[in-house]
Design a protein around this motif. Sequence first.
Motif, PDB file in Angstrom:
ATOM      1  N   ASP A   1      49.594  31.521  30.065  1.00  0.00           N
ATOM      2  CA  ASP A   1      48.311  32.194  29.862  1.00  0.00           C
ATOM      3  C   ASP A   1      47.718  32.740  31.157  1.00  0.00           C
ATOM      4  O   ASP A   1      46.648  33.358  31.148  1.00  0.00           O
ATOM      5  N   GLY A   2      48.406  32.508  32.281  1.00  0.00           N
ATOM      6  CA  GLY A   2      47.936  33.025  33.556  1.00  0.00           C
ATOM      7  C   GLY A   2      46.742  32.294  34.128  1.00  0.00           C
ATOM      8  O   GLY A   2      46.168  32.729  35.133  1.00  0.00           O
ATOM      9  N   GLY A   3      46.390  31.176  33.524  1.00  0.00           N
ATOM     10  CA  GLY A   3      45.224  30.430  33.975  1.00  0.00           C
ATOM     11  C   GLY A   3      45.545  29.424  35.062  1.00  0.00           C
ATOM     12  O   GLY A   3      46.572  29.520  35.752  1.00  0.00           O
ATOM     13  N   GLU A   4      44.650  28.454  35.213  1.00  0.00           N
ATOM     14  CA  GLU A   4      44.806  27.399  36.208  1.00  0.00           C
ATOM     15  C   GLU A   4      46.053  26.572  35.918  1.00  0.00           C
ATOM     16  O   GLU A   4      46.563  26.573  34.794  1.00  0.00           O
ATOM     17  N   PRO A   5      46.591  25.868  36.935  1.00  0.00           N
ATOM     18  CA  PRO A   5      47.739  24.992  36.692  1.00  0.00           C
ATOM     19  C   PRO A   5      47.486  24.062  35.511  1.00  0.00           C
ATOM     20  O   PRO A   5      46.368  23.573  35.309  1.00  0.00           O
ATOM     21  N   LEU A   6      48.530  23.843  34.739  1.00  0.00           N
ATOM     22  CA  LEU A   6      48.438  23.057  33.516  1.00  0.00           C
ATOM     23  C   LEU A   6      49.202  21.749  33.695  1.00  0.00           C
ATOM     24  O   LEU A   6      50.373  21.763  34.077  1.00  0.00           O
ATOM     25  N   SER A   7      48.530  20.637  33.423  1.00  0.00           N
ATOM     26  CA  SER A   7      49.182  19.334  33.523  1.00  0.00           C
ATOM     27  C   SER A   7      49.465  18.799  32.129  1.00  0.00           C
ATOM     28  O   SER A   7      48.719  19.046  31.175  1.00  0.00           O
ATOM     29  N   LEU A   8      50.570  18.060  32.031  1.00  0.00           N
ATOM     30  CA  LEU A   8      50.991  17.488  30.762  1.00  0.00           C
ATOM     31  C   LEU A   8      51.585  16.106  30.995  1.00  0.00           C
ATOM     32  O   LEU A   8      52.281  15.879  31.990  1.00  0.00           O
ATOM     33  N   PHE A   9      51.296  15.206  30.061  1.00  0.00           N
ATOM     34  CA  PHE A   9      51.978  13.915  30.043  1.00  0.00           C
ATOM     35  C   PHE A   9      52.599  13.725  28.666  1.00  0.00           C
ATOM     36  O   PHE A   9      52.392  14.532  27.769  1.00  0.00           O
ATOM     37  N   GLU A  10      53.396  12.668  28.505  1.00  0.00           N
ATOM     38  CA  GLU A  10      54.199  12.358  27.328  1.00  0.00           C
ATOM     39  C   GLU A  10      55.476  13.202  27.322  1.00  0.00           C
ATOM     40  O   GLU A  10      55.446  14.426  27.225  1.00  0.00           O
ATOM     41  N   SER A  11      56.603  12.506  27.397  1.00  0.00           N
ATOM     42  CA  SER A  11      57.881  13.189  27.598  1.00  0.00           C
ATOM     43  C   SER A  11      58.232  14.152  26.471  1.00  0.00           C
ATOM     44  O   SER A  11      58.776  15.225  26.710  1.00  0.00           O
ATOM     45  N   GLY A  12      57.924  13.789  25.225  1.00  0.00           N
ATOM     46  CA  GLY A  12      58.229  14.688  24.128  1.00  0.00           C
ATOM     47  C   GLY A  12      57.404  15.959  24.185  1.00  0.00           C
ATOM     48  O   GLY A  12      57.916  17.066  23.935  1.00  0.00           O
ATOM     49  N   ALA A  13      56.126  15.814  24.520  1.00  0.00           N
ATOM     50  CA  ALA A  13      55.262  16.984  24.649  1.00  0.00           C
ATOM     51  C   ALA A  13      55.729  17.873  25.800  1.00  0.00           C
ATOM     52  O   ALA A  13      55.683  19.109  25.707  1.00  0.00           O
ATOM     53  N   ILE A  14      56.189  17.259  26.872  1.00  0.00           N
ATOM     54  CA  ILE A  14      56.672  18.037  28.022  1.00  0.00           C
ATOM     55  C   ILE A  14      57.934  18.809  27.651  1.00  0.00           C
ATOM     56  O   ILE A  14      58.074  19.994  27.970  1.00  0.00           O
ATOM     57  N   LEU A  15      58.870  18.148  26.980  1.00  0.00           N
ATOM     58  CA  LEU A  15      60.088  18.843  26.556  1.00  0.00           C
ATOM     59  C   LEU A  15      59.763  20.039  25.664  1.00  0.00           C
ATOM     60  O   LEU A  15      60.328  21.124  25.827  1.00  0.00           O
ATOM     61  N   LEU A  16      58.862  19.844  24.721  1.00  0.00           N
ATOM     62  CA  LEU A  16      58.506  20.934  23.824  1.00  0.00           C
ATOM     63  C   LEU A  16      57.819  22.064  24.582  1.00  0.00           C
ATOM     64  O   LEU A  16      58.106  23.250  24.348  1.00  0.00           O
ATOM     65  N   TYR A  17      56.944  21.718  25.514  1.00  0.00           N
ATOM     66  CA  TYR A  17      56.268  22.743  26.321  1.00  0.00           C
ATOM     67  C   TYR A  17      57.281  23.557  27.126  1.00  0.00           C
ATOM     68  O   TYR A  17      57.225  24.792  27.151  1.00  0.00           O
ATOM     69  N   LEU A  18      58.202  22.868  27.783  1.00  0.00           N
ATOM     70  CA  LEU A  18      59.183  23.565  28.614  1.00  0.00           C
ATOM     71  C   LEU A  18      60.123  24.424  27.771  1.00  0.00           C
ATOM     72  O   LEU A  18      60.521  25.517  28.181  1.00  0.00           O
ATOM     73  N   ALA A  19      60.475  23.926  26.578  1.00  0.00           N
ATOM     74  CA  ALA A  19      61.323  24.722  25.684  1.00  0.00           C
ATOM     75  C   ALA A  19      60.592  25.986  25.247  1.00  0.00           C
ATOM     76  O   ALA A  19      61.178  27.076  25.210  1.00  0.00           O
ATOM     77  N   ASN A  20      59.311  25.857  24.923  1.00  0.00           N
ATOM     78  CA  ASN A  20      58.534  27.036  24.539  1.00  0.00           C
ATOM     79  C   ASN A  20      58.346  27.990  25.713  1.00  0.00           C
ATOM     80  O   ASN A  20      58.379  29.212  25.552  1.00  0.00           O
TER      81      ASN A  20
ATOM     82  N   THR B   1      60.353  28.512  28.254  1.00  0.00           N
ATOM     83  CA  THR B   1      61.592  29.199  28.625  1.00  0.00           C
ATOM     84  C   THR B   1      62.280  29.889  27.454  1.00  0.00           C
ATOM     85  O   THR B   1      63.164  30.726  27.662  1.00  0.00           O
ATOM     86  N   GLY B   2      61.918  29.495  26.234  1.00  0.00           N
ATOM     87  CA  GLY B   2      62.644  29.993  25.067  1.00  0.00           C
ATOM     88  C   GLY B   2      64.038  29.425  24.947  1.00  0.00           C
ATOM     89  O   GLY B   2      64.891  29.980  24.250  1.00  0.00           O
ATOM     90  N   ALA B   3      64.271  28.289  25.601  1.00  0.00           N
ATOM     91  CA  ALA B   3      65.607  27.690  25.648  1.00  0.00           C
ATOM     92  C   ALA B   3      65.601  26.295  25.030  1.00  0.00           C
ATOM     93  O   ALA B   3      64.592  25.588  25.054  1.00  0.00           O
ATOM     94  N   PHE B   4      66.748  25.931  24.479  1.00  0.00           N
ATOM     95  CA  PHE B   4      67.006  24.587  23.968  1.00  0.00           C
ATOM     96  C   PHE B   4      66.134  24.216  22.770  1.00  0.00           C
ATOM     97  O   PHE B   4      65.936  23.031  22.483  1.00  0.00           O
ATOM     98  N   ILE B   5      65.628  25.230  22.088  1.00  0.00           N
ATOM     99  CA  ILE B   5      64.977  25.033  20.793  1.00  0.00           C
ATOM    100  C   ILE B   5      65.174  26.322  19.997  1.00  0.00           C
ATOM    101  O   ILE B   5      64.976  27.421  20.531  1.00  0.00           O
ATOM    102  N   PRO B   6      65.624  26.215  18.755  1.00  0.00           N
ATOM    103  CA  PRO B   6      65.834  27.432  17.973  1.00  0.00           C
ATOM    104  C   PRO B   6      64.528  28.185  17.738  1.00  0.00           C
ATOM    105  O   PRO B   6      63.441  27.589  17.707  1.00  0.00           O
ATOM    106  N   GLN B   7      64.638  29.466  17.542  1.00  0.00           N
ATOM    107  CA  GLN B   7      63.471  30.287  17.288  1.00  0.00           C
ATOM    108  C   GLN B   7      63.212  30.479  15.789  1.00  0.00           C
ATOM    109  O   GLN B   7      62.122  30.905  15.410  1.00  0.00           O
ATOM    110  N   ASP B   8      64.199  30.184  14.943  1.00  0.00           N
ATOM    111  CA  ASP B   8      63.970  30.288  13.499  1.00  0.00           C
ATOM    112  C   ASP B   8      63.299  29.019  12.989  1.00  0.00           C
ATOM    113  O   ASP B   8      63.416  27.936  13.581  1.00  0.00           O
TER     114      ASP B   8
END
Length: 216
Positions: free
Chosen positions: A62-81, A83-90
Amino acid sequence: MIDLYYWTTPNGHKISLFLEESGLPYRIHPINISKNEQFQADFLKISPNNKIPAIVDDEPADGGEPLSLFESGAILLYLANKTGAFIPQDLRGREEVLQWLFWQMGGLGPMAGQNHHFARFAPEKIPYAIKRYVDETARLYGVLDKRLGDREFVAGADYSIADMAIYPWIVSHEWQGQNLDDFPHLKRWFEGIKARPATVRAYALVARINPEAAKK
């Protein structure tokens, strides 16, 4: 740049696996949980549940301030979204990955964690508790073994964040009283992920960050 607040635990390894696979630039901030560094005020601003891992993304979408995240599952999902990688788009493929990600978060991780505690770390050995968690871990391994009987990876043909979430908890199978020879499909999957170059790089961090764990 991703700032990774990390220690050499299964949940910590999930995020280093993703970062090494994706090629996202990152820097590690070790949080030595054996020294209670997870309770430091600066870390609690990022991870209020005083658990690793956590990240700060200094370039969120979103171009905003640095974003912090905790919880490993939430982090994996955030990073997948991100990069568009390692999670299907359908729709169906995405939900397939998410249900197995949540299976790990709600089942395998907590049960194996209790297994570790009662079998190895509890000051009092309680046979009932040890048996309960060893048996439940075995049941979950059986679920995973059956799932992998007709597919290469947990959610299908492609490696995903579900595999990254699950694999680090299988690394400790001996601690959990499990023999991978009893789970041939799981063993095949495990050996394949273990051999991936990104997995080798991610686990090489242990020797640098936590040499005592590397010796063990």
